[in-house]
Write an enzyme that holds these catalytic residues in place. Sequence first.
Site, short mmCIF file in Angstrom:
data_model
loop_
_atom_site.label_atom_id
_atom_site.label_comp_id
_atom_site.label_asym_id
_atom_site.label_seq_id
_atom_site.Cartn_x
_atom_site.Cartn_y
_atom_site.Cartn_z
N LYS A 159 43.24 37.95 45.93
CA LYS A 159 43.47 36.68 45.23
C LYS A 159 44.56 35.85 45.91
O LYS A 159 44.66 34.65 45.67
CB LYS A 159 43.81 36.92 43.77
CG LYS A 159 42.63 37.50 43.00
CD LYS A 159 42.94 37.67 41.52
CE LYS A 159 41.75 38.22 40.76
NZ LYS A 159 41.47 39.64 41.09
C1 LIG Z 1 40.13 40.15 40.78
C2 LIG Z 1 39.83 41.52 41.32
C3 LIG Z 1 38.51 42.02 41.43
C4 LIG Z 1 37.30 41.26 40.94
O1 LIG Z 1 37.04 40.10 41.65
P1 LIG Z 1 36.06 38.99 41.03
O2 LIG Z 1 36.16 37.84 41.96
O3 LIG Z 1 36.63 38.67 39.67
O4 LIG Z 1 34.72 39.58 40.94
C5 LIG Z 1 38.32 43.26 41.99
N1 LIG Z 1 39.35 44.01 42.39
C6 LIG Z 1 40.63 43.59 42.30
C7 LIG Z 1 41.73 44.49 42.73
C8 LIG Z 1 40.92 42.32 41.76
O5 LIG Z 1 42.19 41.94 41.64
#
Ligand SMILES: *Cc1c(COP(=O)(O)O)cnc(C)c1O
Length: 451
Positions: free
Chosen positions: A107
Amino acid sequence: MKYYSTNHQAPMADLHKAVVKGLAEDRGLYMPEEIYRLPKAFFDDMPKMRFQDIAYNVASQFFGDDVDLDCLQDLVYDTLKFDCPVVKVKENIYSLELFHGPTLAFKDVGARFMARLLQYFLRQGSVGCDGNAPNGMVNVLVATSGDTGSAVANGFLGVEGIHVYVLYPKGKVSPIQECQFTTLGQNITAVEVDGVFDDCQRLVKTAFMDEELNRHMMLTSANSINVARFLPQAFYYFNACARLMQEMGDAANEIVMCVPSGNFGNICAALFGHAMGMPVKRFIAANNANDVFYNYLQTGRYEPKPSKQTLANAMDVGDPSNFARIIDLYSESGKLTAEETHQRITSLISGATYSDEKIKETMRKCYAETGYILDPHGACGYRALEEQLQPGEVGVFCETAHPAKFKEKVDEILGIDVEIPERLAAFMRGEKQSVAMPNDFEAFKKYLLEQ
Ligand SMILES: *Cc1c(COP(=O)(O)O)cnc(C)c1O
């Protein structure tokens, strides 16, 4: 580029509006009107290109009409100061490590890109990307149960003209998560709410609707459905293909990309990449026990349900927001029937769903066989490849978080002592600073009005 809403009841937006608003007026998600295919010459060169240059080519397809190209290049280079390497775990299975950013989560990419894009729009009207003082402050409000807050706070850290308020529930986030957004200072304020996550979210939503507050200050969200947060996630998939093509040549012809998914933003970005011509044969969406998308693939019916708590808690989602984008993409904006759309989706994407027991078993087996330490999210991706990869295919799964972020769980499951990377240790040494807030909108509003 114009952006339309997946609900088709709102006016088209330009990029600036789509980024500042996040969600369309009809509560739909913004979609770019065109997805341009990258030219063959680009794909021929791609294996020789650097990550940043690949990303710039991808970014210019989406943002090139709206952002000055020199500024866009700056923006992409600033976002990708860290690598997303492809690491061989065992024969034909590779880990796309997305955890080398400031908060050790993928993210970080979208959060940083969005911060810099917002800043670019703020400065417009002055003189381009190295312009003077911004003509106004933007205030980002974000409610977090842990991970989003740290990625957004670090993405926006030190970005002029923007102040971030991270609301989090007192005593309900892990100490490692808490230190990643309470120790930053500068333009980041952590607000410790005496309540649960839903209370934080309610305070934020009420603030967006409060007229007096909105007259006093410009408020926006940094939600993961924002186009500026999800589209940049396409960058690292192209790079992964390039690195495999570089290493393996023609053997990289049949790449299977496997994405551990929760809200489906990350896999959605990969699917946009595919629509731009990215050379991936097929995709796997790997889920924990939250199996709504898995069931859709099997039955053609989408039946959201309350989320279940699991070991891979960043994927505990019972009604993934980006499902609407996937349907819109493969139904050609509603032109195809539900059945045709389902058929197109299942011919490209398969699913998987794993209980906590299976996640643990996979982490142990992978560690014993290869020495590679999976986190509980990546474990879902690894297992889906092990189960579904066909002869001749090369599998890549996203390792979405560094195992040290889930240190207590990983240590217990594997019986090891996961090393904490220096970046994370530095956060833990920082001094925690937060504003105590009662679970009361009037108190929160009064606080914001005084800023
Ligand atoms: C946010 C996240 C996900 C999921 O990603 P999406 O885009 O919501 O499908 C998976 N693993 C981790 C560690 C995350 O922080």
